[in-house]
Design a protein around this motif. Sequence first.
Motif, PDB file in Angstrom:
ATOM      1  N   GLY A 112     -35.309  45.721  17.953  1.00 10.22           N
ATOM      2  CA  GLY A 112     -36.430  44.944  17.349  1.00 10.22           C
ATOM      3  C   GLY A 112     -37.383  44.962  17.224  1.00 10.22           C
ATOM      4  O   GLY A 112     -38.019  45.807  18.416  1.00 10.22           O
ATOM      5  N   VAL A 113     -38.477  44.296  16.230  1.00 13.67           N
ATOM      6  CA  VAL A 113     -39.806  44.093  16.540  1.00 13.67           C
ATOM      7  C   VAL A 113     -40.589  43.444  15.690  1.00 13.67           C
ATOM      8  O   VAL A 113     -39.633  43.033  14.238  1.00 13.67           O
ATOM      9  N   ASN A 114     -41.298  42.115  16.138  1.00  7.02           N
ATOM     10  CA  ASN A 114     -41.470  41.656  14.731  1.00  7.02           C
ATOM     11  C   ASN A 114     -43.055  41.667  14.802  1.00  7.02           C
ATOM     12  O   ASN A 114     -44.006  42.155  15.126  1.00  7.02           O
ATOM     13  N   ILE A 115     -43.144  42.474  13.501  1.00  3.19           N
ATOM     14  CA  ILE A 115     -43.602  42.930  12.986  1.00  3.19           C
ATOM     15  C   ILE A 115     -45.419  42.279  13.040  1.00  3.19           C
ATOM     16  O   ILE A 115     -46.414  42.914  13.026  1.00  3.19           O
ATOM     17  N   LEU A 116     -45.655  41.669  11.986  1.00  2.48           N
ATOM     18  CA  LEU A 116     -46.361  40.186  12.490  1.00  2.48           C
ATOM     19  C   LEU A 116     -47.632  40.279  13.879  1.00  2.48           C
ATOM     20  O   LEU A 116     -48.754  40.305  14.299  1.00  2.48           O
ATOM     21  N   LEU A 117     -46.520  40.079  15.148  1.00  4.55           N
ATOM     22  CA  LEU A 117     -46.605  40.695  16.528  1.00  4.55           C
ATOM     23  C   LEU A 117     -47.325  42.384  16.330  1.00  4.55           C
ATOM     24  O   LEU A 117     -48.794  42.266  17.583  1.00  4.55           O
ATOM     25  N   VAL A 118     -47.329  43.170  15.824  1.00  2.00           N
ATOM     26  CA  VAL A 118     -47.440  44.375  16.290  1.00  2.00           C
ATOM     27  C   VAL A 118     -49.061  44.798  15.992  1.00  2.00           C
ATOM     28  O   VAL A 118     -50.103  45.475  16.426  1.00  2.00           O
ATOM     29  N   TYR A 119     -48.971  43.626  14.020  1.00  2.00           N
ATOM     30  CA  TYR A 119     -49.950  43.932  13.538  1.00  2.00           C
ATOM     31  C   TYR A 119     -51.114  42.796  14.670  1.00  2.00           C
ATOM     32  O   TYR A 119     -52.699  43.268  14.795  1.00  2.00           O
ATOM     33  N   LEU A 120     -50.938  41.661  15.075  1.00  3.42           N
ATOM     34  CA  LEU A 120     -51.864  41.229  16.260  1.00  3.42           C
ATOM     35  C   LEU A 120     -51.695  42.363  17.247  1.00  3.42           C
ATOM     36  O   LEU A 120     -53.743  41.954  17.769  1.00  3.42           O
ATOM     37  N   ASP A 121     -51.700  42.503  17.624  1.00  4.55           N
ATOM     38  CA  ASP A 121     -51.129  43.015  19.073  1.00  4.55           C
ATOM     39  C   ASP A 121     -52.379  44.425  18.801  1.00  4.55           C
ATOM     40  O   ASP A 121     -53.229  44.781  19.789  1.00  4.55           O
ATOM     41  N   ARG A 122     -52.787  45.105  17.631  1.00  7.90           N
ATOM     42  CA  ARG A 122     -53.409  46.282  16.752  1.00  7.90           C
ATOM     43  C   ARG A 122     -54.627  45.116  16.999  1.00  7.90           C
ATOM     44  O   ARG A 122     -55.683  45.895  16.922  1.00  7.90           O
ATOM     45  N   ILE A 123     -55.220  44.294  16.025  1.00  6.19           N
ATOM     46  CA  ILE A 123     -55.901  43.734  16.060  1.00  6.19           C
ATOM     47  C   ILE A 123     -56.451  43.429  17.150  1.00  6.19           C
ATOM     48  O   ILE A 123     -58.036  43.612  17.670  1.00  6.19           O
ATOM     49  N   MET A 124     -55.642  42.255  18.284  1.00  9.48           N
ATOM     50  CA  MET A 124     -56.691  42.331  19.425  1.00  9.48           C
ATOM     51  C   MET A 124     -57.444  43.262  20.084  1.00  9.48           C
ATOM     52  O   MET A 124     -57.965  43.535  21.387  1.00  9.48           O
ATOM     53  N   ARG A 125     -56.700  44.201  20.249  1.00  7.13           N
ATOM     54  CA  ARG A 125     -56.690  45.720  21.085  1.00  7.13           C
ATOM     55  C   ARG A 125     -58.753  46.233  20.578  1.00  7.13           C
ATOM     56  O   ARG A 125     -59.011  47.050  21.520  1.00  7.13           O
ATOM     57  N   VAL A 126     -58.725  45.795  19.516  1.00  5.93           N
ATOM     58  CA  VAL A 126     -60.090  46.623  18.507  1.00  5.93           C
ATOM     59  C   VAL A 126     -61.224  45.368  19.281  1.00  5.93           C
ATOM     60  O   VAL A 126     -62.109  45.363  19.309  1.00  5.93           O
ATOM     61  N   LEU A 127     -60.777  43.963  18.627  1.00 10.20           N
ATOM     62  CA  LEU A 127     -61.826  43.235  17.977  1.00 10.20           C
ATOM     63  C   LEU A 127     -62.349  42.608  19.222  1.00 10.20           C
ATOM     64  O   LEU A 127     -63.483  42.561  18.686  1.00 10.20           O
ATOM     65  N   PRO A 128     -62.798  42.372  20.674  1.00  3.41           N
ATOM     66  CA  PRO A 128     -63.264  42.190  21.662  1.00  3.41           C
ATOM     67  C   PRO A 128     -64.540  42.791  21.313  1.00  3.41           C
ATOM     68  O   PRO A 128     -65.574  42.740  21.384  1.00  3.41           O
ATOM     69  N   THR A 129     -64.416  44.518  21.283  1.00  5.45           N
ATOM     70  CA  THR A 129     -65.338  45.240  21.608  1.00  5.45           C
ATOM     71  C   THR A 129     -65.757  45.767  20.199  1.00  5.45           C
ATOM     72  O   THR A 129     -66.917  45.225  20.029  1.00  5.45           O
ATOM     73  N   TYR A 130     -65.148  45.445  18.973  1.00  3.23           N
ATOM     74  CA  TYR A 130     -65.667  45.572  17.785  1.00  3.23           C
ATOM     75  C   TYR A 130     -66.841  44.172  17.322  1.00  3.23           C
ATOM     76  O   TYR A 130     -67.620  44.354  16.845  1.00  3.23           O
ATOM     77  N   VAL A 131     -66.440  43.382  17.822  1.00  4.67           N
ATOM     78  CA  VAL A 131     -67.507  41.933  17.668  1.00  4.67           C
ATOM     79  C   VAL A 131     -68.040  41.789  18.357  1.00  4.67           C
ATOM     80  O   VAL A 131     -69.773  41.091  18.166  1.00  4.67           O
ATOM     81  N   SER A 132     -68.384  42.811  19.822  1.00  2.00           N
ATOM     82  CA  SER A 132     -69.965  42.396  20.059  1.00  2.00           C
ATOM     83  C   SER A 132     -70.652  43.913  20.136  1.00  2.00           C
ATOM     84  O   SER A 132     -72.034  43.652  19.810  1.00  2.00           O
TER      85      SER A 132
END
Length: 718
Positions: A360-380
């Motif tokens: 199984g998978v926690n879809i919300l956590l999958v989305y959050l994981d994808r966001i956090m993968r990009v977010l720090p550099t994106y914000v920079s």
Amino acid sequence: MRNIFCLLFLLNVQSRVRSQHHEWFGDVFAEVMSRFSIDSDAVLNNTQCKVANDLYTLNLRNGTHWAIRMDDASVKSIGGLLDGDVLHFGHPSQCVRTMVPTHNISGKYCLVTGEIRPVHSIEPDFYAGDFDRDYPPYNTMEHYWEGLRYKKDILWHSRSNFRWGICIPDACQTYELLTSLNRSLVSACAKNNITMTLNVTENDCYTGAEMRDRPITVGATVWVTVLLTLVCLVLAGTLYEWFLHNEMLSEKRRSPKLASLVLPFSLISNMKCLCSVPEDDKLSILFGIKALSMGILVFGHKGMVRFGHGMSNMVMVEEIFRTVSAFIIINGTIVVDTFFLVSGYLTARTLIDHLRKRGGVNILLVYLDRIMRVLPTYVSVITFYMYILPIMGEGPRYKEIAVRESNRCLKNWWTNLLYINNFVDPSNMCMLQSWYITADFQMFIFSVPIIYLLFLKPRWKIPVLVTLLTVSIGLPSFIIYWNNIWGLFPMKTDWFRDPPSVPYYTGFYIHSYNRYIPYVIGLCGFFITEYVDKAKWKFTPISKVLFFFGALCLLMGTFVYVSVRFYANPYEYNLTEHVLFAAIHRLIWSVSWTILIVINYTSKFGILSDIFQLRLWIPLSRLCLTTFMVHIGIMLYTISVDEQNWFGGYNKFFINFFGDYLFSTLMALFLTMLVEMPFENFWKRAKKIILGSPANSNSSKQQQQHSLYLNYQQEVQY
């Protein structure tokens, strides 16, 4: 007899009209601008401007150095309009560096926009276009208005709109300048049957004091402080790991808390992780595909930025785009589909592997994981646009380009972080290339539940994927039909100047549902790969050659068709053709790459696989997303500080491209080491805490200190 008299009368009138507009516009312009100054009658309500302008005029007549400097910095004549040289800077730095403290006068540089056209009685259809005359070779025996006339040719770069630089006293406003030009230049043009429209705003002007006195905002201070802090952490982490690696720290001097803070920033481990070779090399071809595609993308964007912001020989670009040999440049926008394809493929593979391991998978956590993968550099990068870009340079177009991009980010940064910037106020989009990041995330959000469904209901794969593919083909085709637009982005250089201001770009090109075809093909490609792998299919050398050359011929055939059909020869818009072609060319591109990926996964491609799996591509591929974020900002900054128009040539363009690509890659590496990889590691630790993973089984504090470095290495490599 009466008919003969009327004919002679008409011929006489026609000859009189022609005799009134024989003077070339450039001669009229040179005559007026050689003795131009602000009209004294235009500054009655601005005492400071009147005093400064009177002093300037007096000193100009007397040959005073500072006045001559200002006059010499202005453009006195315009040449090259017929070859597309529509940007004439003069000498901006000479103007704004002119300062006269005794008179409290400084130079103010303005870039004026002008549009010329013949009076209606001479050329009533100046803007109408004429298909029979709008493609080369042009008839040079006609009047010069034929060379400036609007043309239906999609490659035609407007010649009737141009810009030139003028240096005036800094106390004067654009209103006084515009009024003076209307009274002198526009009036002189009218006497020669030339209608001229002028425009200049304060955003087109700048002074030396304005650039020097730009305030350092709180945001800029915070950004620089954070940057310096991260640099210090990188140095600390690298030194700490080096000491650990060489056993130069005693057990008492080792601090687990300090190590957990600084080791994620270590260049040693992060560089090893960036360059590490995956154990399963069946998909290593994707490294080469992504890295080469990013190189082509940077090349295409370099052309977009360079050609869209003026060249002294725009005619060269038009001629190049009409040759079949330019098929790669002409079809450059399709390269983005490669990243959508790879993204769809890897999303399906990663999620299915996870589901098979855990059920199984926690879809919300999958989305959050994808966001956090990009977010720090994106914000920079976004905050760099917001606070640093507007204060780090100057030039005649710095406010027009760099400050404009900064203002867009100040206004709409939130739409980027919410991944809605391709639908909400896209004409003021922060980072014009950010639409891809948003579109890819929107496709990811939509596709994850579908992949989960197909895992739970394997029998539904074919009908669901066929339905997805059908809708992804039919929807953009219907939109093209409904709006009567092109099925591919037209290579219209006037559109390159600012894509977010182009309705085609904001209304069709950047919408995720119009770009979903390659993503669906990527999903299909993964399931096909799985099926072929389980069936243990092995492609024979002959079949691999046939598939390879078949895919290559399809790709090249599509590219050549675009060049020959739409650009090399006169082309009249055909709606049916664009409706069909919009889907077909994306299908051909995506399916061709998918075939190569599937065959390489099961049977390899020999030397071709070896080339695409070179270790050089691995770090370049992992830097792709960050390179994508930074490269257009670098190009726009370079253009905005230019003080001379650029003369293009093949060799010169390639040299400039390699410089931009190398610098973009270095900046991507810098951000990856400083932001992306450290924060990715912190996020992995945070996930373990959120998911409640068991604590380390080693009870001894001394053992924890010894294993800390090794644990960190394994975590980063994973």
